[in-house]
Design a protein around this motif. Structure first.
Motif, PDB file in Angstrom:
ATOM      1  N   ALA A 163       0.858  -1.193   0.000  1.00 41.13           N
ATOM      2  CA  ALA A 163       0.000   0.000   0.000  1.00 41.13           C
ATOM      3  C   ALA A 163       0.897   1.248   0.000  1.00 41.13           C
ATOM      4  CB  ALA A 163      -0.884   0.000   1.247  1.00 41.13           C
ATOM      5  N   TRP A 164       0.285   2.422  -0.077  1.00 35.81           N
ATOM      6  CA  TRP A 164       1.074   3.645  -0.230  1.00 35.81           C
ATOM      7  C   TRP A 164       1.376   4.379   1.058  1.00 35.81           C
ATOM      8  CZ3 TRP A 164      -2.395   6.772   1.902  1.00 35.81           C
ATOM      9  CH2 TRP A 164      -3.745   6.617   1.603  1.00 35.81           C
ATOM     10  N   ASN A 165       0.884   3.899   2.195  1.00 36.02           N
ATOM     11  CA  ASN A 165       1.051   4.728   3.400  1.00 36.02           C
ATOM     12  C   ASN A 165       2.401   4.555   4.098  1.00 36.02           C
ATOM     13  OD1 ASN A 165       0.268   2.160   4.141  1.00 36.02           O
ATOM     14  ND2 ASN A 165      -0.915   2.844   5.900  1.00 36.02           N
TER      15      ASN A 165
ATOM     16  N   GLY B 290      -3.155  -3.800   1.862  1.00 34.07           N
ATOM     17  CA  GLY B 290      -4.043  -2.964   1.053  1.00 34.07           C
ATOM     18  C   GLY B 290      -5.446  -2.938   1.630  1.00 34.07           C
ATOM     19  N   SER B 291      -6.386  -2.509   0.820  1.00 28.65           N
ATOM     20  CA  SER B 291      -7.766  -2.347   1.291  1.00 28.65           C
ATOM     21  C   SER B 291      -8.502  -3.687   1.282  1.00 28.65           C
ATOM     22  CB  SER B 291      -8.482  -1.351   0.388  1.00 28.65           C
ATOM     23  OG  SER B 291      -8.501  -1.871  -0.924  1.00 28.65           O
ATOM     24  N   VAL B 292      -9.632  -3.722   1.940  1.00 23.82           N
ATOM     25  CA  VAL B 292     -10.425  -4.954   1.984  1.00 23.82           C
ATOM     26  C   VAL B 292     -10.920  -5.359   0.583  1.00 23.82           C
ATOM     27  CG1 VAL B 292     -12.531  -6.010   2.910  1.00 23.82           C
ATOM     28  CG2 VAL B 292     -11.036  -4.693   4.411  1.00 23.82           C
TER      29      VAL B 292
ATOM     30  N   LYS C  10     -10.221  -9.693  -3.695  1.00 27.42           N
ATOM     31  CA  LYS C  10      -9.870 -10.150  -5.058  1.00 27.42           C
ATOM     32  C   LYS C  10      -8.587 -10.970  -5.036  1.00 27.42           C
ATOM     33  CE  LYS C  10     -11.390  -5.912  -7.085  1.00 27.42           C
ATOM     34  NZ  LYS C  10     -10.845  -4.696  -7.600  1.00 27.42           N
ATOM     35  N   VAL C  11      -7.590 -10.458  -4.335  1.00 29.12           N
ATOM     36  CA  VAL C  11      -6.276 -11.115  -4.337  1.00 29.12           C
ATOM     37  C   VAL C  11      -6.349 -12.462  -3.607  1.00 29.12           C
ATOM     38  CG1 VAL C  11      -3.903 -10.903  -3.479  1.00 29.12           C
ATOM     39  CG2 VAL C  11      -5.008  -8.964  -4.601  1.00 29.12           C
ATOM     40  N   TYR C  12      -7.096 -12.502  -2.512  1.00 27.55           N
ATOM     41  CA  TYR C  12      -7.253 -13.747  -1.748  1.00 27.55           C
ATOM     42  C   TYR C  12      -7.928 -14.807  -2.636  1.00 27.55           C
ATOM     43  CZ  TYR C  12      -7.964 -16.199   2.788  1.00 27.55           C
ATOM     44  OH  TYR C  12      -7.921 -17.062   3.852  1.00 27.55           O
TER      45      TYR C  12
ATOM     46  N   GLY D 216      -7.666  -3.356   5.727  1.00 30.37           N
ATOM     47  CA  GLY D 216      -8.102  -2.128   6.392  1.00 30.37           C
ATOM     48  C   GLY D 216      -8.787  -2.362   7.724  1.00 30.37           C
ATOM     49  N   GLY D 217      -9.217  -1.273   8.338  1.00 30.21           N
ATOM     50  CA  GLY D 217      -9.867  -1.388   9.638  1.00 30.21           C
ATOM     51  C   GLY D 217     -10.747  -0.195   9.961  1.00 30.21           C
ATOM     52  N   LYS D 218     -11.503  -0.332  11.029  1.00 31.57           N
ATOM     53  CA  LYS D 218     -12.285   0.783  11.602  1.00 31.57           C
ATOM     54  C   LYS D 218     -12.231   0.533  13.102  1.00 31.57           C
ATOM     55  CE  LYS D 218     -14.667   4.485  11.045  1.00 31.57           C
ATOM     56  NZ  LYS D 218     -14.174   5.652  10.283  1.00 31.57           N
TER      57      LYS D 218
HETATM   58  P1  NDP Z   1      -5.289  -0.768  -2.373  1.00 32.96           P
HETATM   59  O1  NDP Z   1      -6.048  -1.935  -1.903  1.00 32.96           O
HETATM   60  O2  NDP Z   1      -5.904   0.158  -3.321  1.00 32.96           O
HETATM   61  O3  NDP Z   1      -3.909  -1.226  -3.037  1.00 32.96           O
HETATM   62  C1  NDP Z   1      -2.983  -2.055  -2.358  1.00 32.96           C
HETATM   63  C2  NDP Z   1      -2.003  -2.638  -3.363  1.00 32.96           C
HETATM   64  O4  NDP Z   1      -2.673  -3.615  -4.161  1.00 32.96           O
HETATM   65  C3  NDP Z   1      -1.443  -1.612  -4.338  1.00 32.96           C
HETATM   66  O5  NDP Z   1      -0.109  -1.933  -4.645  1.00 32.96           O
HETATM   67  C4  NDP Z   1      -2.350  -1.797  -5.536  1.00 32.96           C
HETATM   68  O6  NDP Z   1      -1.776  -1.329  -6.733  1.00 32.96           O
HETATM   69  C5  NDP Z   1      -2.527  -3.297  -5.534  1.00 32.96           C
HETATM   70  N1  NDP Z   1      -3.714  -3.789  -6.224  1.00 32.96           N
HETATM   71  C6  NDP Z   1      -4.876  -3.128  -6.476  1.00 32.96           C
HETATM   72  N2  NDP Z   1      -5.747  -3.943  -7.117  1.00 32.96           N
HETATM   73  C7  NDP Z   1      -5.123  -5.146  -7.252  1.00 32.96           C
HETATM   74  C8  NDP Z   1      -5.502  -6.394  -7.828  1.00 32.96           C
HETATM   75  N3  NDP Z   1      -6.700  -6.586  -8.369  1.00 32.96           N
HETATM   76  N4  NDP Z   1      -4.613  -7.402  -7.803  1.00 32.96           N
HETATM   77  C9  NDP Z   1      -3.396  -7.247  -7.228  1.00 32.96           C
HETATM   78  N5  NDP Z   1      -2.983  -6.090  -6.684  1.00 32.96           N
HETATM   79  C10 NDP Z   1      -3.838  -5.045  -6.684  1.00 32.96           C
HETATM   80  O7  NDP Z   1      -4.831  -0.016  -1.034  1.00 32.96           O
HETATM   81  P2  NDP Z   1      -4.143   1.413  -0.911  1.00 32.96           P
HETATM   82  O8  NDP Z   1      -2.824   1.403  -1.590  1.00 32.96           O
HETATM   83  O9  NDP Z   1      -5.147   2.441  -1.244  1.00 32.96           O
HETATM   84  O10 NDP Z   1      -3.807   1.452   0.651  1.00 32.96           O
HETATM   85  C11 NDP Z   1      -4.726   1.817   1.617  1.00 32.96           C
HETATM   86  C12 NDP Z   1      -5.351   0.582   2.236  1.00 32.96           C
HETATM   87  O11 NDP Z   1      -4.341  -0.286   2.745  1.00 32.96           O
HETATM   88  C13 NDP Z   1      -6.232   0.913   3.403  1.00 32.96           C
HETATM   89  O12 NDP Z   1      -7.418   0.183   3.325  1.00 32.96           O
HETATM   90  C14 NDP Z   1      -5.419   0.456   4.601  1.00 32.96           C
HETATM   91  O13 NDP Z   1      -6.190   0.133   5.705  1.00 32.96           O
HETATM   92  C15 NDP Z   1      -4.670  -0.704   4.050  1.00 32.96           C
HETATM   93  N6  NDP Z   1      -3.488  -0.941   4.849  1.00 32.96           N
HETATM   94  C16 NDP Z   1      -3.434  -2.038   5.674  1.00 32.96           C
HETATM   95  C17 NDP Z   1      -2.346  -2.250   6.499  1.00 32.96           C
HETATM   96  C18 NDP Z   1      -2.250  -3.456   7.373  1.00 32.96           C
HETATM   97  O14 NDP Z   1      -1.140  -3.837   7.728  1.00 32.96           O
HETATM   98  N7  NDP Z   1      -3.334  -4.084   7.775  1.00 32.96           N
HETATM   99  C19 NDP Z   1      -1.234  -1.296   6.541  1.00 32.96           C
HETATM  100  C20 NDP Z   1      -1.365  -0.213   5.609  1.00 32.96           C
HETATM  101  C21 NDP Z   1      -2.470  -0.040   4.810  1.00 32.96           C
HETATM  102  P3  NDP Z   1      -1.905   0.242  -7.148  1.00 32.96           P
HETATM  103  O15 NDP Z   1      -2.031   1.058  -5.892  1.00 32.96           O
HETATM  104  O16 NDP Z   1      -0.632   0.515  -7.831  1.00 32.96           O
HETATM  105  O17 NDP Z   1      -3.114   0.312  -7.965  1.00 32.96           O
END
Ligand code: NDP
Length: 483
Positions: A150-152, A227-229, A234-236, A251-253
């Protein structure tokens, strides 16, 4: 400082460019300035990365663990020695203030490399006495792992995945978020400089399609996503098609519960950390702050006063406490939630607006009198927006805290430690804090339950997710066959 990397990808120990890949830009969100232009990975680049990883992994697995550890420890030292440059790069890419990146990003990545460097040589199997015969187990690496970030926390995420994967004998192909593509490349270069053989840690750039190509490739044995839920689902599912191992950090709340006997100064500080650090862009943030009705108004007064003093501005200035969000798109999304909170009748205590006209800044925002059914209490906002909800009884707050599809984290503030332990035992969350919030040392496993994920990063728990057990039965007598 130059942010443009030598090339877009790092594969087989070297920089790789393929100009056939679509161009994308990395933008500094405080100013909108383009800091780097890169190319997305083409199928040829993705294939080259997977070949490199596949080709290098078996020799690495055969390398004595203490030697693997030595290389990772050297990489940790290099990260620390270059912490300032790496922090500036991370600040340019993410917009997070230098005050944070100097202590939280490459530094925590170095901790992970050092921790798993020490862990690698301690990994052993079991011997299992079976009377005349015996069995033993071996801990084997999984093979090629795909890391998707993710980007954070770009470099931290890359290190939290690479360190255990490499320590236990795996290879990795890592795809950072397209929004923050730069620091993973710096990590790849440092690992090679530390002595990591070529091909073991490869970085390729691209969006979701690039991630999909990795997850669905038969050469990949394991997928670790942060990444996000929705992406996690999708990935799972895709990994499930190939019966691959997964770690899903989603993600979380998360609830942060403040009882009436809590040290309010500390509780206010923790609530602010839990919502405003990294401008609120942290997965484990305690974004539903449940405050006991008897202390709510005092809590809100102190909170509003301290929130009003947060220094917002140029993230490259070290006195700045809060920078912009990662992008204009994220700012628009967060401001949309603020509007929704107002429209749903939550009380805006402070903030609630954009700051300035150029960067992606949002003023730290507190809503009070939030109800459980409001959108701002149900959805992950990923910005500096705190929702304060009141409660009266312990049983009530536990039930409300758990009434969410998420289960990443939770926090409890109270001076009554018996109550603290009772409450965390009842909370449906993977990571809990008592009288603290959002501290994630590498020694402690981190991860979610329910829709917030599966698997754990860090701590001893990571061993389960980057190795598999082979059982070996040792026959020490004659074969007892009925035929
Ligand atoms: P995204 O889910 O949008 O993206 C996460 C990563 O998955 C990115 O590298 C993205 O690529 C890639 N991706 C997107 N779609 C697919 C796909 N279909 N198949 C494979 N890879 C894919 O998350 P964000 O980057 O917006 O990050 C924010 C989210 O991450 C929040 O929901 C946050 O809660 C979660 N997060 C969870 C953490 C944890 O440890 N639990 C820690 C930090 C964040 P691209 O961005 O290049 O499109």
């Amino acid at each position: 400082m130059r942010a443009q990397p030598e090339a877009s990808h790092f594969i087989g120990g070297t920089w790789v460019e393929d100009r056939d890949g679509a161009v994308f830009e990395s933008v500094h969100p405080a100013t909108g300035e383009v800091i780097a232009r890169l190319h997305e990975a083409t199928p040829a680049v993705i294939n080259r990365a997977l070949e490199a990883a596949h080709g290098a992994q078996k020799d690495w697995a055969a390398c004595p663990p203490v030697e693997r550890g030595r290389i990772l420890r050297r990489a940790a030292e290099l990260l620390r020695a270059r912490n300032r440059d790496l922090s500036v790069l991370e600040t340019l890419d993410t917009g997070k203030p230098l005050q944070e990146t100097l202590v939280a990003d490459a530094a925590s990545g170095a901790d992970a490399l050092e921790y798993f460097a020490g862990f690698a040589p301690t990994v052993t199997g079991q011997t299992i006495p079976l009377g005349r015969d015996m069995a033993y187990t071996l801990r084997e690496p999984l093979g090629v792992c795909a890391g998707i970030g993710a980007w954070n926390y770009p470099i931290q995420i890359a290190c939290w995945k690479a360190a255990p994967a490499l320590a236990f004998g795996n290879a990795m192909v890592f795809k950072p978020s397209e929004v923050t593509p730069l620091s993973a490349l710096a990590l790849a270069e440092i690992l090679v400089e530390a002595g990591l053989p070529a091909g073991l840690f490869n970085v390729i750039q691209g969006g979701g399609a690039c991630g999909t190509a990795l997850v669905s490739d038969p050469r990949v044995a394991k997928v670790s996503l942060t990444g996000s839920v929705p992406t996690g689902r999708k990935v799972y599912a895709m990994a499930g098609e190939g019966i691959k191992a997964v770690t899903m950090e989603l993600g979380g709340k998360s609830p942060l519960i403040i009882f009436d006997d809590a040290d309010l100064d500390n509780a206010v500080g923790a609530a602010m950390l839990a919502n405003f650090y990294s401008a609120g862009q942290i997965c484990s943030n305690g974004t539903r702050v449940f405050v006991h009705r008897d202390v709510k108004e005092t809590f809100l007064e102190q909170l509003a006063a301290r929130t009003g003093r947060i220094v917002l501005g140029d993230p490259l200035t070290e006195t700045t406490q809060m920078g912009p969000l990662v992008s204009q798109a994220q700012m628009d999304r967060v401001l949309g939630y603020v509007d929704q909170g107002v429209a749903e009748g939550a009380r805006l205590v402070c903030g609630g607006a954009r700051h300035g006209e150029t960067g992606a800044f949002v003023v730290p925002t507190v809503f009070a009198d939030v109800r459980d059914d409001m959108v701002i209490a149900r959805e992950e906002i990923f910005g500096p927006v705190m929702a304060v909800l009141d409660f009266e009884s312990e049983a009530e707050v536990i039930a409300r805290a758990n009434a969410t599809e998420y289960g990443l984290a939770a926090g409890v503030f109270t001076r009554d430690l018996a109550r603290a332990h009772r409450v965390v035992a009842a909370l449906e969350a993977g990571t809990c804090w008592i009288n603290a919030y959002n501290l994630t040392p590498v020694e402690m496993p981190f991860g979610g339950v329910k829709a917030s994920g599966v698997g754990r990063e860090n701590g001893h728990a990571a061993l389960e997710h980057y190795t598999r057990v082979k059982s070996v039965y040792l026959g020490l007598g004659d074969v007892d066959a009925p035929f």
